[in-house]
Design an enzyme around this catalytic site. Structure first.
Site, PDB file in Angstrom:
ATOM      1  N   GLY A 104      28.134  21.989  33.927  1.00  0.00           N
ATOM      2  CA  GLY A 104      28.533  23.065  33.921  1.00  0.00           C
ATOM      3  C   GLY A 104      26.969  23.251  33.925  1.00  0.00           C
ATOM      4  O   GLY A 104      27.398  24.752  34.426  1.00  0.00           O
ATOM      5  N   LEU A 105      25.955  23.449  32.980  1.00  0.00           N
ATOM      6  CA  LEU A 105      24.983  23.536  33.581  1.00  0.00           C
ATOM      7  C   LEU A 105      24.239  23.929  35.211  1.00  0.00           C
ATOM      8  O   LEU A 105      23.762  24.043  36.025  1.00  0.00           O
ATOM      9  CB  LEU A 105      23.434  23.028  33.225  1.00  0.00           C
ATOM     10  CG  LEU A 105      23.906  23.853  31.297  1.00  0.00           C
ATOM     11  CD1 LEU A 105      23.006  23.289  29.770  1.00  0.00           C
ATOM     12  CD2 LEU A 105      24.218  25.760  31.034  1.00  0.00           C
TER      13      LEU A 105
ATOM     14  N   GLY B  24      24.559  12.478  33.128  1.00  0.00           N
ATOM     15  CA  GLY B  24      24.880  11.638  31.600  1.00  0.00           C
ATOM     16  C   GLY B  24      26.305  12.657  31.137  1.00  0.00           C
ATOM     17  O   GLY B  24      27.101  13.642  31.710  1.00  0.00           O
TER      18      GLY B  24
ATOM     19  N   SER C 164      27.484  14.667  28.511  1.00  0.00           N
ATOM     20  CA  SER C 164      26.896  16.013  27.314  1.00  0.00           C
ATOM     21  C   SER C 164      27.760  16.263  26.197  1.00  0.00           C
ATOM     22  O   SER C 164      26.979  17.960  25.657  1.00  0.00           O
ATOM     23  CB  SER C 164      26.874  17.360  27.862  1.00  0.00           C
ATOM     24  OG  SER C 164      28.191  17.763  28.833  1.00  0.00           O
TER      25      SER C 164
ATOM     26  N   SER D 220      18.796  17.543  23.768  1.00  0.00           N
ATOM     27  CA  SER D 220      19.967  18.342  22.863  1.00  0.00           C
ATOM     28  C   SER D 220      19.790  18.722  21.510  1.00  0.00           C
ATOM     29  O   SER D 220      18.846  17.986  20.587  1.00  0.00           O
ATOM     30  CB  SER D 220      21.481  17.635  22.907  1.00  0.00           C
ATOM     31  OG  SER D 220      22.039  18.565  21.948  1.00  0.00           O
TER      32      SER D 220
ATOM     33  N   TYR E 100      25.956  10.577  20.726  1.00  0.00           N
ATOM     34  CA  TYR E 100      25.393  11.604  22.166  1.00  0.00           C
ATOM     35  C   TYR E 100      23.551  11.772  21.284  1.00  0.00           C
ATOM     36  O   TYR E 100      22.855  11.845  22.679  1.00  0.00           O
ATOM     37  CB  TYR E 100      26.716  12.726  22.011  1.00  0.00           C
ATOM     38  CG  TYR E 100      25.779  13.986  22.861  1.00  0.00           C
ATOM     39  CD1 TYR E 100      25.456  13.375  24.386  1.00  0.00           C
ATOM     40  CD2 TYR E 100      25.775  15.042  21.971  1.00  0.00           C
ATOM     41  CE1 TYR E 100      24.778  15.473  25.135  1.00  0.00           C
ATOM     42  CE2 TYR E 100      24.977  16.398  22.581  1.00  0.00           C
ATOM     43  CZ  TYR E 100      24.453  15.935  24.602  1.00  0.00           C
ATOM     44  OH  TYR E 100      24.147  17.110  24.896  1.00  0.00           O
TER      45      TYR E 100
ATOM     46  N   SER F  78      22.623  26.220  22.588  1.00  0.00           N
ATOM     47  CA  SER F  78      23.960  26.764  23.672  1.00  0.00           C
ATOM     48  C   SER F  78      22.972  27.377  24.483  1.00  0.00           C
ATOM     49  O   SER F  78      23.847  28.465  24.337  1.00  0.00           O
ATOM     50  CB  SER F  78      24.712  27.097  21.807  1.00  0.00           C
ATOM     51  OG  SER F  78      24.436  26.062  20.823  1.00  0.00           O
TER      52      SER F  78
ATOM     53  N   ARG G 293      27.109  29.576  14.720  1.00  0.00           N
ATOM     54  CA  ARG G 293      26.026  29.497  14.830  1.00  0.00           C
ATOM     55  C   ARG G 293      24.802  29.896  15.761  1.00  0.00           C
ATOM     56  O   ARG G 293      24.507  29.830  15.881  1.00  0.00           O
ATOM     57  CB  ARG G 293      26.214  27.978  14.392  1.00  0.00           C
ATOM     58  CG  ARG G 293      25.460  27.109  14.913  1.00  0.00           C
ATOM     59  CD  ARG G 293      26.019  26.244  15.144  1.00  0.00           C
ATOM     60  NE  ARG G 293      24.507  24.792  16.074  1.00  0.00           N
ATOM     61  CZ  ARG G 293      25.143  24.288  16.735  1.00  0.00           C
ATOM     62  NH1 ARG G 293      25.822  24.780  18.018  1.00  0.00           N
ATOM     63  NH2 ARG G 293      24.414  23.698  17.460  1.00  0.00           N
TER      64      ARG G 293
HETATM   65  C1  15L Z   1      25.096  19.814  23.099  1.00  0.00           C
HETATM   66  O1  15L Z   1      24.093  19.330  23.879  1.00  0.00           O
HETATM   67  C2  15L Z   1      26.571  20.044  24.354  1.00  0.00           C
HETATM   68  O2  15L Z   1      25.902  19.675  25.352  1.00  0.00           O
HETATM   69  C3  15L Z   1      27.368  21.634  24.204  1.00  0.00           C
HETATM   70  O3  15L Z   1      28.446  21.548  25.282  1.00  0.00           O
HETATM   71  C4  15L Z   1      27.525  22.016  22.933  1.00  0.00           C
HETATM   72  O4  15L Z   1      27.743  21.674  22.139  1.00  0.00           O
HETATM   73  C5  15L Z   1      25.883  22.496  22.535  1.00  0.00           C
HETATM   74  O5  15L Z   1      24.702  20.809  22.232  1.00  0.00           O
HETATM   75  C6  15L Z   1      25.776  23.029  20.547  1.00  0.00           C
HETATM   76  O6  15L Z   1      25.068  22.327  20.369  1.00  0.00           O
HETATM   77  O7  15L Z   1      26.046  24.451  20.921  1.00  0.00           O
END
Ligand code: 15L
Length: 268
Positions: free
Chosen positions: A16-17, A75, A77, A113, A138, A167, A176
């Site tokens: 996606g990114l 990887g 996500s 993340s 994850y 996000s 959120r």
């Molecule tokens: C992430 O790490 C995810 O890749 C993404 O899909 C969202 O879930 C994001 O966090 C989030 O916390 O909003």
């Protein structure tokens, strides 16, 4: 105008990114080397394509060879069974760092993340020194990736910015995300700062825009000079205040990591 880098490697370029960055990173580098396990299509001008599995050490070594710096977005996500996460995120990120070490690449931006700290309550604002509180397998793999960055800095002098992305979507999808939203423009600017700042050591940067309310404090990454320009305020109309207090079991209104907390682990 001369570009600051000759060759950058972007892993996860089909994600996606990754798709967003494939277009946007060309401004910083003469050659953008793209890798992914998925098909990346034909190489455009100024691109090189390496279709590979991050768990394949020899393939990763070839992809890293000749690069000035790495943006590691590859990887898995989101939450998956441990066995999948282990190969893609744990083995894969180790392979990236070990290849960088062997080939003398000195800068990595690691797409970490917020799920590395997802178990904090939304009533707490934390900075880069808050202890990790992963909310998922994850999130745990992102903690491991950050610790690899810390280790390879102290052991081998490879500098890392661990970007704890909130996000990053075109717009917030729930209340959120009004707090965790990270616009694509701000993401690209955070990457630029992470790449061009002369000394970063091992730095944790929270990936968020200049939102009206946030869970994270980036003062400990002030040396990067990252100034977000966007704000989720422009999306306030999407989530009008209904006057109804969120239910106690509403993870999106309780924890930094939102829904990951109550979704729980996945098994094969
Ligand atoms: C992430 O790490 C995810 O890749 C993404 O899909 C969202 O879930 C994001 O966090 C989030 O916390 O909003």
């Amino acid at each position: 105008m001369t570009k600051p880098f000759k060759r950058l490697l972007l892993t996860g370029a089909a994600g996606g990114l990754g798709k967003v960055l494939r277009e946007r990173l060309k401004a910083f580098t003469e050659v953008l080397r793209l890798s992914d396990i998925a098909d990346l299509g034909a190489a455009a001008e100024g691109e090189e394509i390496f279709q590979l599995n991050l768990a394949d050490k020899a393939a990763v070594l070839k992809a890293v060879e000749g690069c000035d710096a790495i943006l590691h977005f590859g990887g898995i996500s989101t939450e998956y069974p441990f066995e999948d996460i282990m190969f893609a995120n744990i083995q894969g990120t180790y392979n990236i760092y070990e290849a960088a070490h062997r080939l003398g690449v000195k800068r990595i931006v690691f797409a970490s993340s917020n799920h590395a700290i997802g178990f904090y309550k939304q009533t707490e604002v934390i900075d880069a020194d808050a202890r990790m509180r992963p909310d998922s397998m994850y999130g745990l793999s992102k903690c491991y990736g950050e610790l690899l960055g810390q280790y390879y800095f102290e052991r081998a002098g490879i500098e890392t910015v661990a970007l704890r992305i909130g996000s990053s979507f075109p717009e917030p999808k729930n209340p959120r995300m009004m707090r965790t939203w990270f616009s694509y423009d701000d993401l690209v600017e955070a990457l630029r700062c992470s790449l061009v700042t002369p000394r970063v050591g091992f730095t944790v940067l929270y990936g968020m825009s200049d939102n009206p309310a946030v869970f994270w404090d980036n003062r400990k990454a002030a040396h990067l000079g990252f100034r977000p320009k966007d704000s989720s305020a422009q999306f306030a109309h999407l989530f009008p205040d209904t006057g109804v207090y969120p239910a106690e079991d509403d993870a999106n209104a309780t924890y930094h990591g939102g829904g990951f907390i109550f979704d729980g682990p996945k098994y094969k």
